[in-house]
Scaffold this motif. Structure first.
Motif, PDB file in Angstrom:
ATOM      1  N   GLY A 270     -59.439  13.702  69.168  1.00  0.00           N
ATOM      2  CA  GLY A 270     -59.920  12.719  70.151  1.00  0.00           C
ATOM      3  C   GLY A 270     -59.126  12.597  71.405  1.00  0.00           C
ATOM      4  O   GLY A 270     -59.639  12.287  72.442  1.00  0.00           O
ATOM      5  N   LEU A 271     -57.759  12.688  71.327  1.00  0.00           N
ATOM      6  CA  LEU A 271     -56.743  12.552  72.672  1.00  0.00           C
ATOM      7  C   LEU A 271     -57.301  13.696  73.337  1.00  0.00           C
ATOM      8  O   LEU A 271     -57.204  13.660  74.804  1.00  0.00           O
ATOM      9  CB  LEU A 271     -55.302  12.563  72.284  1.00  0.00           C
ATOM     10  CG  LEU A 271     -55.091  11.298  71.636  1.00  0.00           C
ATOM     11  CD1 LEU A 271     -53.466  11.492  71.023  1.00  0.00           C
ATOM     12  CD2 LEU A 271     -54.845  10.259  72.706  1.00  0.00           C
ATOM     13  N   PHE A 272     -57.397  14.698  72.912  1.00  0.00           N
ATOM     14  CA  PHE A 272     -57.924  15.881  73.950  1.00  0.00           C
ATOM     15  C   PHE A 272     -59.246  15.913  74.738  1.00  0.00           C
ATOM     16  O   PHE A 272     -59.158  16.259  75.665  1.00  0.00           O
ATOM     17  CB  PHE A 272     -57.547  17.354  73.185  1.00  0.00           C
ATOM     18  CG  PHE A 272     -56.255  17.893  73.000  1.00  0.00           C
ATOM     19  CD1 PHE A 272     -55.672  18.607  74.224  1.00  0.00           C
ATOM     20  CD2 PHE A 272     -55.420  17.653  71.840  1.00  0.00           C
ATOM     21  CE1 PHE A 272     -54.394  19.046  74.129  1.00  0.00           C
ATOM     22  CE2 PHE A 272     -54.059  18.289  71.945  1.00  0.00           C
ATOM     23  CZ  PHE A 272     -53.717  18.795  72.984  1.00  0.00           C
ATOM     24  N   PHE A 273     -60.058  15.249  73.909  1.00  0.00           N
ATOM     25  CA  PHE A 273     -61.491  15.045  74.589  1.00  0.00           C
ATOM     26  C   PHE A 273     -61.282  14.006  75.333  1.00  0.00           C
ATOM     27  O   PHE A 273     -62.070  13.904  76.471  1.00  0.00           O
ATOM     28  CB  PHE A 273     -62.297  14.855  73.382  1.00  0.00           C
ATOM     29  CG  PHE A 273     -63.063  15.700  72.603  1.00  0.00           C
ATOM     30  CD1 PHE A 273     -63.619  16.908  73.318  1.00  0.00           C
ATOM     31  CD2 PHE A 273     -63.125  15.982  71.296  1.00  0.00           C
ATOM     32  CE1 PHE A 273     -64.178  18.014  72.727  1.00  0.00           C
ATOM     33  CE2 PHE A 273     -63.731  17.191  70.723  1.00  0.00           C
ATOM     34  CZ  PHE A 273     -64.216  18.032  71.695  1.00  0.00           C
ATOM     35  N   ALA A 274     -60.310  12.914  74.941  1.00  0.00           N
ATOM     36  CA  ALA A 274     -59.977  11.921  76.335  1.00  0.00           C
ATOM     37  C   ALA A 274     -59.547  12.518  77.465  1.00  0.00           C
ATOM     38  O   ALA A 274     -59.296  11.626  78.418  1.00  0.00           O
ATOM     39  CB  ALA A 274     -59.487  10.923  75.496  1.00  0.00           C
ATOM     40  N   GLY A 275     -58.968  13.614  77.401  1.00  0.00           N
ATOM     41  CA  GLY A 275     -57.958  14.114  78.657  1.00  0.00           C
ATOM     42  C   GLY A 275     -56.637  14.150  78.628  1.00  0.00           C
ATOM     43  O   GLY A 275     -55.969  14.037  79.681  1.00  0.00           O
ATOM     44  N   ILE A 276     -55.964  14.018  77.411  1.00  0.00           N
ATOM     45  CA  ILE A 276     -54.738  13.755  77.378  1.00  0.00           C
ATOM     46  C   ILE A 276     -53.886  15.071  78.187  1.00  0.00           C
ATOM     47  O   ILE A 276     -52.804  14.714  78.722  1.00  0.00           O
ATOM     48  CB  ILE A 276     -54.143  13.381  76.020  1.00  0.00           C
ATOM     49  CG1 ILE A 276     -52.638  12.945  76.034  1.00  0.00           C
ATOM     50  CG2 ILE A 276     -54.168  14.563  75.105  1.00  0.00           C
ATOM     51  CD1 ILE A 276     -52.140  12.389  74.796  1.00  0.00           C
ATOM     52  N   HIS A 277     -54.543  16.100  77.857  1.00  0.00           N
ATOM     53  CA  HIS A 277     -53.879  17.536  78.473  1.00  0.00           C
ATOM     54  C   HIS A 277     -53.623  17.293  80.020  1.00  0.00           C
ATOM     55  O   HIS A 277     -52.693  17.919  80.554  1.00  0.00           O
ATOM     56  CB  HIS A 277     -54.557  18.658  78.152  1.00  0.00           C
ATOM     57  CG  HIS A 277     -56.108  18.593  78.347  1.00  0.00           C
ATOM     58  ND1 HIS A 277     -56.886  17.762  77.704  1.00  0.00           N
ATOM     59  CD2 HIS A 277     -56.788  19.268  79.196  1.00  0.00           C
ATOM     60  CE1 HIS A 277     -58.105  17.961  78.440  1.00  0.00           C
ATOM     61  NE2 HIS A 277     -58.117  18.846  79.296  1.00  0.00           N
ATOM     62  N   LYS A 278     -54.784  16.648  80.626  1.00  0.00           N
ATOM     63  CA  LYS A 278     -54.460  16.302  82.024  1.00  0.00           C
ATOM     64  C   LYS A 278     -53.355  15.112  82.474  1.00  0.00           C
ATOM     65  O   LYS A 278     -52.979  15.459  83.567  1.00  0.00           O
ATOM     66  CB  LYS A 278     -55.968  16.119  82.578  1.00  0.00           C
ATOM     67  CG  LYS A 278     -56.764  17.123  82.660  1.00  0.00           C
ATOM     68  CD  LYS A 278     -58.150  16.703  83.005  1.00  0.00           C
ATOM     69  CE  LYS A 278     -59.308  17.960  83.107  1.00  0.00           C
ATOM     70  NZ  LYS A 278     -60.349  17.365  83.437  1.00  0.00           N
ATOM     71  N   ARG A 279     -53.454  14.299  81.822  1.00  0.00           N
ATOM     72  CA  ARG A 279     -52.663  13.066  81.888  1.00  0.00           C
ATOM     73  C   ARG A 279     -51.161  13.295  81.664  1.00  0.00           C
ATOM     74  O   ARG A 279     -50.276  12.718  82.232  1.00  0.00           O
ATOM     75  CB  ARG A 279     -53.026  11.879  81.073  1.00  0.00           C
ATOM     76  CG  ARG A 279     -54.331  11.526  81.168  1.00  0.00           C
ATOM     77  CD  ARG A 279     -54.800  10.358  80.406  1.00  0.00           C
ATOM     78  NE  ARG A 279     -56.407   9.928  80.842  1.00  0.00           N
ATOM     79  CZ  ARG A 279     -57.086   9.294  80.250  1.00  0.00           C
ATOM     80  NH1 ARG A 279     -56.532   8.553  79.245  1.00  0.00           N
ATOM     81  NH2 ARG A 279     -58.106   8.839  80.588  1.00  0.00           N
TER      82      ARG A 279
END
Length: 142
Positions: A96-105
């Motif tokens: 879920g974190l990766f779908f939420a864009g944590i890799h960009k944040r």
């Protein structure tokens, strides 16, 4: 130098310091704003990195416990996930974190600095990871 150039020379010399001063002020303001923006991103980036580390460690620990459990080999896949809720929840959270864009944040300041470097390269400038401007020498045309 012709007479027109001689007449314009004193006026240009008077305007040059004012223009240069204005350009320097603009560059300083841009640098100040860029460093401020990157500096303001650092706390949030740090929190996102800590969250990603914690969830990754939880997922890795749960995966280890899931894999070394002898019951995992004997039951179906979904039953083994049901028997290990810590791993299941942490894995779903990580996805879920990766779908939420944590890799960009977690790399947001680096993305901003890289995009600024791309634009500033056209003006023989660059910036470091904190947003400080780096003036490069002009290329010599021969």
């Amino acid at each position: 130098m012709n007479s027109l150039e001689q007449a314009e020379a004193p006026r240009f010399q008077l305007l040059a310091p004012a223009v240069l001063n204005s350009l320097c002020l603009d560059l300083k303001a841009f640098e100040r704003r860029l460093t401020e923006y990157i500096h303001c991103l650092q706390p949030a980036t740090g929190r996102w990195r800590m969250l990603l580390i914690v969830v990754s460690v939880c997922t890795a620990t749960g995966a280890w416990n899931w894999l070394i459990d002898p019951e995992t080999q004997k039951v179906s896949f979904f039953t083994s996930l049901w028997n290990h809720p810590f791993f299941t929840i942490s894995c779903i959270t990580l996805i879920g974190l990766f779908f939420a864009g944590i890799h960009k944040r977690v790399v947001a300041p680096s993305i901003i600095a890289a995009r600024c470097r791309t634009i500033l390269a056209e003006y023989n400038m660059s910036c470091d990871d904190t947003g400080k401007l780096i003036l490069k020498p002009r290329p010599h045309v021969q």
